[in-house]
Design a protein around this motif. Sequence first.
Motif, PDB file in Angstrom:
ATOM      1  N   VAL A 137       1.469   6.793  -6.878  1.00 16.03           N
ATOM      2  CA  VAL A 137       0.382   7.689  -7.281  1.00 16.03           C
ATOM      3  C   VAL A 137       0.766   9.139  -7.008  1.00 16.03           C
ATOM      4  O   VAL A 137       0.518  10.022  -7.829  1.00 16.03           O
ATOM      5  CB  VAL A 137      -0.924   7.318  -6.545  1.00 16.03           C
ATOM      6  CG1 VAL A 137      -1.977   8.392  -6.704  1.00 16.03           C
ATOM      7  CG2 VAL A 137      -1.432   5.981  -7.041  1.00 16.03           C
ATOM      8  N   ARG A 138       1.390   9.374  -5.885  1.00 15.57           N
ATOM      9  CA  ARG A 138       1.777  10.747  -5.544  1.00 15.57           C
ATOM     10  C   ARG A 138       2.798  11.309  -6.532  1.00 15.57           C
ATOM     11  O   ARG A 138       2.708  12.456  -6.955  1.00 15.57           O
ATOM     12  CB  ARG A 138       2.345  10.766  -4.135  1.00 15.57           C
ATOM     13  CG  ARG A 138       2.612  12.141  -3.646  1.00 15.57           C
ATOM     14  CD  ARG A 138       2.919  12.150  -2.192  1.00 15.57           C
ATOM     15  NE  ARG A 138       3.302  13.498  -1.797  1.00 15.57           N
ATOM     16  CZ  ARG A 138       3.464  13.885  -0.578  1.00 15.57           C
ATOM     17  NH1 ARG A 138       3.282  13.035   0.397  1.00 15.57           N
ATOM     18  NH2 ARG A 138       3.826  15.113  -0.304  1.00 15.57           N
ATOM     19  N   TRP A 139       3.798  10.485  -6.906  1.00 13.21           N
ATOM     20  CA  TRP A 139       4.806  10.949  -7.857  1.00 13.21           C
ATOM     21  C   TRP A 139       4.222  11.118  -9.253  1.00 13.21           C
ATOM     22  O   TRP A 139       4.619  12.017  -9.983  1.00 13.21           O
ATOM     23  CB  TRP A 139       5.984  10.001  -7.901  1.00 13.21           C
ATOM     24  CG  TRP A 139       6.954  10.213  -6.771  1.00 13.21           C
ATOM     25  CD1 TRP A 139       7.057  11.294  -5.974  1.00 13.21           C
ATOM     26  CD2 TRP A 139       7.953   9.305  -6.338  1.00 13.21           C
ATOM     27  NE1 TRP A 139       8.051  11.118  -5.053  1.00 13.21           N
ATOM     28  CE2 TRP A 139       8.621   9.920  -5.254  1.00 13.21           C
ATOM     29  CE3 TRP A 139       8.341   8.046  -6.755  1.00 13.21           C
ATOM     30  CZ2 TRP A 139       9.665   9.302  -4.588  1.00 13.21           C
ATOM     31  CZ3 TRP A 139       9.384   7.428  -6.088  1.00 13.21           C
ATOM     32  CH2 TRP A 139      10.033   8.049  -5.020  1.00 13.21           C
ATOM     33  N   ALA A 167       0.831  -1.204   0.000  1.00 13.59           N
ATOM     34  CA  ALA A 167       0.000   0.000   0.000  1.00 13.59           C
ATOM     35  C   ALA A 167       0.866   1.255   0.000  1.00 13.59           C
ATOM     36  O   ALA A 167       0.541   2.252  -0.662  1.00 13.59           O
ATOM     37  CB  ALA A 167      -0.926  -0.001   1.203  1.00 13.59           C
ATOM     38  N   ASP A 168       1.972   1.209   0.720  1.00 14.17           N
ATOM     39  CA  ASP A 168       2.892   2.341   0.758  1.00 14.17           C
ATOM     40  C   ASP A 168       3.530   2.582  -0.607  1.00 14.17           C
ATOM     41  O   ASP A 168       3.649   3.726  -1.053  1.00 14.17           O
ATOM     42  CB  ASP A 168       3.960   2.070   1.800  1.00 14.17           C
ATOM     43  CG  ASP A 168       4.812   3.281   2.094  1.00 14.17           C
ATOM     44  OD1 ASP A 168       4.287   4.399   2.008  1.00 14.17           O
ATOM     45  OD2 ASP A 168       5.989   3.095   2.428  1.00 14.17           O
ATOM     46  N   LEU A 169       3.915   1.523  -1.285  1.00 13.37           N
ATOM     47  CA  LEU A 169       4.490   1.680  -2.625  1.00 13.37           C
ATOM     48  C   LEU A 169       3.464   2.244  -3.609  1.00 13.37           C
ATOM     49  O   LEU A 169       3.801   3.095  -4.436  1.00 13.37           O
ATOM     50  CB  LEU A 169       5.025   0.346  -3.129  1.00 13.37           C
ATOM     51  CG  LEU A 169       6.281  -0.167  -2.435  1.00 13.37           C
ATOM     52  CD1 LEU A 169       6.667  -1.525  -3.004  1.00 13.37           C
ATOM     53  CD2 LEU A 169       7.425   0.813  -2.584  1.00 13.37           C
ATOM     54  N   LEU A 170       2.226   1.785  -3.517  1.00 15.92           N
ATOM     55  CA  LEU A 170       1.173   2.326  -4.381  1.00 15.92           C
ATOM     56  C   LEU A 170       0.922   3.800  -4.080  1.00 15.92           C
ATOM     57  O   LEU A 170       0.731   4.606  -4.988  1.00 15.92           O
ATOM     58  CB  LEU A 170      -0.111   1.524  -4.208  1.00 15.92           C
ATOM     59  CG  LEU A 170      -0.106   0.114  -4.769  1.00 15.92           C
ATOM     60  CD1 LEU A 170      -1.383  -0.614  -4.378  1.00 15.92           C
ATOM     61  CD2 LEU A 170       0.073   0.129  -6.265  1.00 15.92           C
ATOM     62  N   PHE A 171       0.928   4.159  -2.806  1.00 19.87           N
ATOM     63  CA  PHE A 171       0.710   5.548  -2.398  1.00 19.87           C
ATOM     64  C   PHE A 171       1.788   6.463  -2.971  1.00 19.87           C
ATOM     65  O   PHE A 171       1.482   7.520  -3.545  1.00 19.87           O
ATOM     66  CB  PHE A 171       0.697   5.632  -0.873  1.00 19.87           C
ATOM     67  CG  PHE A 171       0.684   7.031  -0.338  1.00 19.87           C
ATOM     68  CD1 PHE A 171      -0.455   7.804  -0.407  1.00 19.87           C
ATOM     69  CD2 PHE A 171       1.828   7.573   0.232  1.00 19.87           C
ATOM     70  CE1 PHE A 171      -0.465   9.095   0.085  1.00 19.87           C
ATOM     71  CE2 PHE A 171       1.830   8.858   0.726  1.00 19.87           C
ATOM     72  CZ  PHE A 171       0.683   9.624   0.655  1.00 19.87           C
ATOM     73  N   ILE A 172       3.041   6.073  -2.848  1.00 21.33           N
ATOM     74  CA  ILE A 172       4.121   6.930  -3.329  1.00 21.33           C
ATOM     75  C   ILE A 172       4.151   6.978  -4.854  1.00 21.33           C
ATOM     76  O   ILE A 172       4.480   8.005  -5.445  1.00 21.33           O
ATOM     77  CB  ILE A 172       5.482   6.506  -2.729  1.00 21.33           C
ATOM     78  CG1 ILE A 172       6.482   7.661  -2.770  1.00 21.33           C
ATOM     79  CG2 ILE A 172       6.057   5.314  -3.426  1.00 21.33           C
ATOM     80  CD1 ILE A 172       6.218   8.743  -1.826  1.00 21.33           C
TER      81      ILE A 172
END
Length: 56
Positions: free
Chosen positions: A44-46, A37-42
């Motif tokens: 999407v943010r980038w 989930a953390d990898l997906l979050f970062i």
Amino acid sequence: MTLFLFLVIVAIALGIIGAVVHGLAYLLAIAVVVFVADLLFITVRWSRRTKRRPLR
């Protein structure tokens, strides 16, 4: 960026506890889910950040 690093640290801590302590394998599974989930979050943010900047 702070949230990303915090979640990575939490995932690592949960993963270590889940792998070492007998009977707490569910913590290892939670650590994997938090890390993904953390990898997906970062990601999407980038991706949102790069679309806002015009190419010159």
